[in-house]
Structure formats: structure tokens, C-alpha cells
Design an enzyme around this catalytic site. Structure first.
Site, mmCIF file in Angstrom:
data_model
loop_
_atom_site.group_PDB
_atom_site.id
_atom_site.type_symbol
_atom_site.label_atom_id
_atom_site.label_comp_id
_atom_site.label_asym_id
_atom_site.label_seq_id
_atom_site.Cartn_x
_atom_site.Cartn_y
_atom_site.Cartn_z
ATOM 1 C CG HIS A 1 15.811 -6.142 -39.040
ATOM 2 N ND1 HIS A 1 15.795 -7.513 -38.851
ATOM 3 C CD2 HIS A 1 17.003 -5.717 -38.539
ATOM 4 C CE1 HIS A 1 16.938 -7.893 -38.270
ATOM 5 N NE2 HIS A 1 17.688 -6.821 -38.080
ATOM 6 C CB CYS B 1 10.913 -14.132 -41.440
ATOM 7 S SG CYS B 1 11.521 -15.736 -40.982
ATOM 8 N N GLY C 1 19.162 -4.344 -33.351
ATOM 9 C CA GLY C 1 20.343 -4.030 -32.547
ATOM 10 C C GLY C 1 20.131 -2.979 -31.471
ATOM 11 C CD GLN D 1 5.619 -10.814 -38.106
ATOM 12 O OE1 GLN D 1 6.127 -11.835 -37.655
ATOM 13 N NE2 GLN D 1 6.325 -9.791 -38.549
#
Ligand SMILES: Cc1cc2nc3c(=O)[nH]c(=O)nc-3n(C[C@H](O)[C@H](O)[C@H](O)COP(=O)(O)O)c2cc1C
Length: 347
Positions: A178, A107, A220, A77
Site C-alpha cells: 500500500h 492495518c 488509490g 489474510q
């Protein structure tokens, strides 16, 4: 069939199988963790920690791009937004032998925002598209993007589609999403992984609207059954914290997601297999804790889990014979995992 294969120019790029991947995590998914994780699952795609383009270009390349061949399949990454630098680093990633190079657009830390790295790039889709194009032009390995479903001030579904559409036009066909927005001011990176609500339905909608893209769900996920349900519609799941804190959950990944029925190694076998790796690391001047800090959750939920964790997180600092402590711990855990007499003979 792999979703990238039928229509895209990515046909010539061998694609790793991304049904299950372990998310990139700074300070956590380093080479030691990845070596350990690979003993638990042979197939999951593993990601490195984020490495900035600046670190690769100006820093110690063997440190930032080095890995053990056993870690494959492995993706690098990158953090960055300068197209030339991203291109250079993608070429270096290919040379180093990575199976994929991924761009971090998820991020939210302040430190990276100041350098136009991470989630703030969701507000600059053209910049991301230019970076992706430069990366694709510079290498033959797949180029993928990990991102959020939005950022504060730019969190509508239309804006998400605009982002994905522009980046897709630049040649990206795999998106790890995400499923929560990032709030760029006022929340720490940690809070940004918990506070904004998860919206899995948005990711499912994205797949319906871009069926030709490979869409991986992140955020999650802890339960393998639930992941399999998502995979009825989506192409892959990417798991972060659960794969770190409860690593042995990955023992079922090969069977469930890759139809590989080879029996997984037991926890004790994994501990034993880590022993020569740790010894080699110490011989080369390394510190045992740098490896063993990643395995603290191996016995999560089992008898002795607390003893295991305690020995490796505190007793380890009080001994000058760390390998002897490890061997003793292997003996302790072997005893503790044996069924007790009363369990052997049910009344
Ligand atoms: C300690 C830590 C470090 C992380 N570092 C990165 C990173 O370097 N790059 C990235 O894209 N995401 C990073 N993340 C986010 C994870 O990749 C993932 O998106 C997030 O934890 C949500 O997935 P989970 O709920 O399965 O953990 C990090 C998360 C954690 C907990």
C-alpha cells in the site's frame, strides 16, 4: 515467467496469478462479496477479510475459514504476530483449501495495534520475519505480506528496504505494498487510507532494488489503463475500494490482465446468477441484505443505478418478500437497460 519461480525455494509452491487482486477489506470482502466478484472476473485473486489468529484458534473455524469453492483463487489474510499461532493458522489455511496465506502488516486501527497486529508491525521487522518463517514451515501454500511503505517515525526508504529485506530472508517473496505510510496515532483507519499521500514511485523503486521479488501495487488505483502502465514494471495490482464501489470495472480484468477473451457476463446476467445464491442463503436462514448489500454498485454510472441502490438499501427493509423485490428489480433493470426508442434510431 512468474517472478518467484527462478531462484526461490517457493518453486514447489503453486503460485496463484496475482496480476490483479481484490484487496482484503473487513466487512466488505466476505464470502458473499467474493461469490459476486467471481461472477465478474474468473481470474482475479480474491482476498478474505483479515481474520485474527485468535479468532481462528479459539473461535468458530467454519465461520472464519469457510468459503464456496467457486470463490477460487482465494487467499486468506491473517492478523497476528505470535509465530506459533501464525504457524498453526497457516496450516489450517492450507487444510481449508486456500491458495495463499497473507499476513496483514498494513492495518492501522488502534484496536489491532494493542494486540501487535497490522501496520505497527512495520516497526518490528524481526517479529514479522519470525511469523513468516513459522507460517512457511507450517504449510506448503505461498506465504505473502501486505504492508505500507512506512509508519510515522519509521518512514525512510532505508527502513522500508530493511523491513522487506528481513521478511524476504525469512522466505517471503511476494509483497503487496500500500503506497502510503500509516500514521499510527491521531488518524482513523479511514483517514489512513486517504490522508497520507500516495507514493507510487517508492514502490517502483522497491521493485528496482528487489527485482527478484514479486511486488504488487496497492492504493488509490481506479483506472485499468493506469494499472496496465504500472504493470510494465511491477508484478501485480491490488484494488480495494474501486472493486467494491464500482464492481463491474472488473469485467475487463480477465481480458486485460489474463488474456482471457471469454466475454464477461452482463450486469443483468450477474443479477440473475445471484438469484439462486440469494435464495439458498435465505433458505438456510440468512438475510437477503447480507448478500445484496455488496452488489449496490453493480449499475454504477448507468440509467437506473440510483433506483437499484435504493431498492436494495432501503426498500428491502420494508418488505417481507425480499426475493419478490429482487425479481421485480431484475425486471426494472432489464427495462432500464434497453435502449430507448430515440437511442435505437439515431436521427
Ligand atoms: C472497509 C475497508 C476495510 C479494510 N480492511 C482491511 C483488512 O482487513 N486488511 C488489510 O490489509 N487492509 C484492509 N483495508 C485496506 C485495503 O486492503 C487497501 O489497502 C486500501 O483500501 C487501499 O486500497 P484502495 O485505495 O484500492 O482501496 C481495508 C480497506 C477498507 C476500505
Amino acid at each position: 515467467m512468474h517472478p518467484n519461480q527462478p531462484s526461490s525455494p517457493a518453486t514447489t509452491r503453486p503460485e496463484p496469478n496475482r496480476r490483479f487482486s481484490v484487496a482484503p477489506m473487513m466487512d466488505w470482502t466476505d464470502r458473499h462479496y467474493r461469490y459476486f466478484a467471481r461472477l465478474i472476473t474468473r481470474h482475479a485473486l480474491l482476498y478474505t477479510e483479515m481474520v485474527t489468529t485468535g479468532a481462528i484458534i479459539h473461535g468458530d473455524r467454519s465461520r472464519f475459514l469457510g468459503f464456496n469453492p467457486e470463490e477460487h483463487p482465494l487467499a486468506l489474510q491473517l492478523g497476528g504476530s505470535n509465530a506459533d499461532e501464525l504457524g498453526q493458522c497457516a496450516a489450517l489455511a492450507e487444510q481449508a483449501g486456500f491458495a495463499e496465506v497473507n499476513l496483514n502488516v498494513g492495518c492501522p486501527s488502534d484496536r489491532v495495534q494493542n494486540n501487535l497486529i497490522g501496520a505497527c508491525l512495520m516497526g518490528h521487522p524481526q517479529l514479522v520475519a519470525d511469523g513468516v518463517k513459522a507460517m512457511r514451515d507450517a504449510c506448503q501454500i505461498p506465504v505473502t505480506v501486505k504492508h505500507r511503505i512506512g509508519i510515522n517515525g519509521r518512514d525512510s526508504y532505508a527502513e522500508l528496504c530493511d523491513f522487506v529485506g528481513q521478511v524476504h530472508e525469512a522466505g517471503c517473496t511476494t509483497f503487496a505494498v500500500h503506497a502510503r505510510i500509516a500514521i499510527l496515532e491521531g488518524l482513523s483507519p479511514k483517514e489512513n487510507r486517504d490522508v497520507p499521500p500516495l507514493k507510487y514511485d517508492v514502490v517502483h523503486q522497491l521493485k528496482r532494488d528487489f527485482p527478484q521479488l514479486e511486488i504488487l501495487l496497492n492504493g488509490g488505483l481506479t483506472d485499468l489503463e493506469v494499472m496496465q502502465q504500472h504493470l510494465q514494471d511491477l508484478d501485480g495490482v491490488m484494488v480495494g475500494r474501486e472493486a467494491y464501489h464500482n464492481p463491474y470495472m472488473m469485467a475487463e480484468v480477465d481480458h486485460r490482465f489474463y488474456a482471457d477473451d471469454t466475454p464477461p457476463l452482463s450486469r443483468l446476467e450477474i443479477m440473475a446468477r445471484m438469484r439462486p445464491y440469494i435464495a439458498r442463503h435465505i433458505e438456510q436462514g440468512g438475510v437477503m441484505n447480507h448478500v445484496t448489500r455488496h452488489i449496490l454498485g453493480l449499475f454504477q454510472g448507468l440509467p437506473g443505478a440510483r433506483h437499484f441502490r435504493r431498492q436494495l438499501s432501503s426498500a428491502i427493509h420494508k418488505t417481507d418478500q425480499p426475493l419478490a423485490l429482487y425479481d421485480q428489480l431484475l425486471d426494472d433493470m432489464t427495462l432500464r437497460q434497453q435502449p430507448r426508442d430515440c437511442e435505437r434510431q439515431p436521427a
